[in-house]
Design an enzyme around this catalytic site. Sequence first.
Site, mmCIF file in Angstrom:
data_model
loop_
_atom_site.group_PDB
_atom_site.id
_atom_site.type_symbol
_atom_site.label_atom_id
_atom_site.label_comp_id
_atom_site.label_asym_id
_atom_site.label_seq_id
_atom_site.Cartn_x
_atom_site.Cartn_y
_atom_site.Cartn_z
ATOM 1 N N ASP A 7 44.830 59.761 68.634
ATOM 2 C CA ASP A 7 46.459 59.882 69.682
ATOM 3 C C ASP A 7 46.970 61.174 70.155
ATOM 4 O OD1 ASP A 7 47.077 60.103 67.207
ATOM 5 O OD2 ASP A 7 48.620 59.078 66.992
ATOM 6 N N CYS A 65 44.501 60.010 64.087
ATOM 7 C CA CYS A 65 45.313 59.585 64.348
ATOM 8 C C CYS A 65 46.466 60.243 63.417
ATOM 9 C CB CYS A 65 46.159 58.468 64.241
ATOM 10 S SG CYS A 65 45.604 57.584 62.880
ATOM 11 N N HIS A 98 26.162 55.507 50.182
ATOM 12 C CA HIS A 98 26.026 55.006 50.047
ATOM 13 C C HIS A 98 26.489 53.315 50.839
ATOM 14 C CE1 HIS A 98 26.450 56.139 45.183
ATOM 15 N NE2 HIS A 98 25.137 56.154 45.440
ATOM 16 N N ARG A 109 47.803 64.715 60.484
ATOM 17 C CA ARG A 109 48.934 65.607 59.545
ATOM 18 C C ARG A 109 49.134 65.301 57.997
ATOM 19 N NH1 ARG A 109 52.901 61.058 62.486
ATOM 20 N NH2 ARG A 109 53.390 62.320 64.488
HETATM 21 C C1 RB5 Z 1 51.684 58.079 65.188
HETATM 22 O O1 RB5 Z 1 53.473 58.859 65.061
HETATM 23 C C2 RB5 Z 1 51.329 57.984 63.705
HETATM 24 O O2 RB5 Z 1 52.085 56.567 63.672
HETATM 25 C C3 RB5 Z 1 49.995 57.634 64.654
HETATM 26 O O3 RB5 Z 1 49.827 59.148 64.123
HETATM 27 C C4 RB5 Z 1 49.003 57.201 63.014
HETATM 28 O O4 RB5 Z 1 49.760 57.853 61.786
HETATM 29 C C5 RB5 Z 1 49.474 56.009 62.988
HETATM 30 O O5 RB5 Z 1 48.279 55.270 61.555
#
Ligand code: RB5
Length: 153
Positions: A7, A65, A98, A109
Amino acid sequence: MIALACDHTGIALKHEISAMLDEMGLEWKDFGNNNPDRGDDYPVYGYKAAEAVARGECDRGILICGTGIGIGIAAGKVRGIRVCTCSDVYSAEMSKRHNNSNILTMGARVVGSELAKMIAKHWLTAEFEGGRHQRRIDMITAIENGGTPEDIL
Ligand code: RB5
């Protein structure tokens, strides 16, 4: 062929991963997103990549994500997909040896790019050990097909 998807949070890391795949001589296909605007929906891209793995167009997928969790949950809803969401090398390697995971997800992040590349490299080079682990995969598949693990005993 490695399926890649992310994303808006994972675009930069996805490009670092694709550059590493180029260095490793591995082909990849990008299922999006490449638009940095906030507010896109990780299930859209997770599903596209997972579906390509499930039908055999791609051998494995690496999805990103913010946490790796949402896109992993979405991908794991596709029949035949076994997701590992990893932020350490040991889990990534063992998920292949496994659990025969076929999709790795990571959080842009959560992990830095060097750790993410190390995790992906260990996952890509590990091999499924089969044997007793195959029976457990078969049990998971039985659940996926509406049965129970005991069905395959
Ligand atoms: C986006 O803000 C965030 O919710 C998405 O990247 C992800 O971490 C969701 O699991």
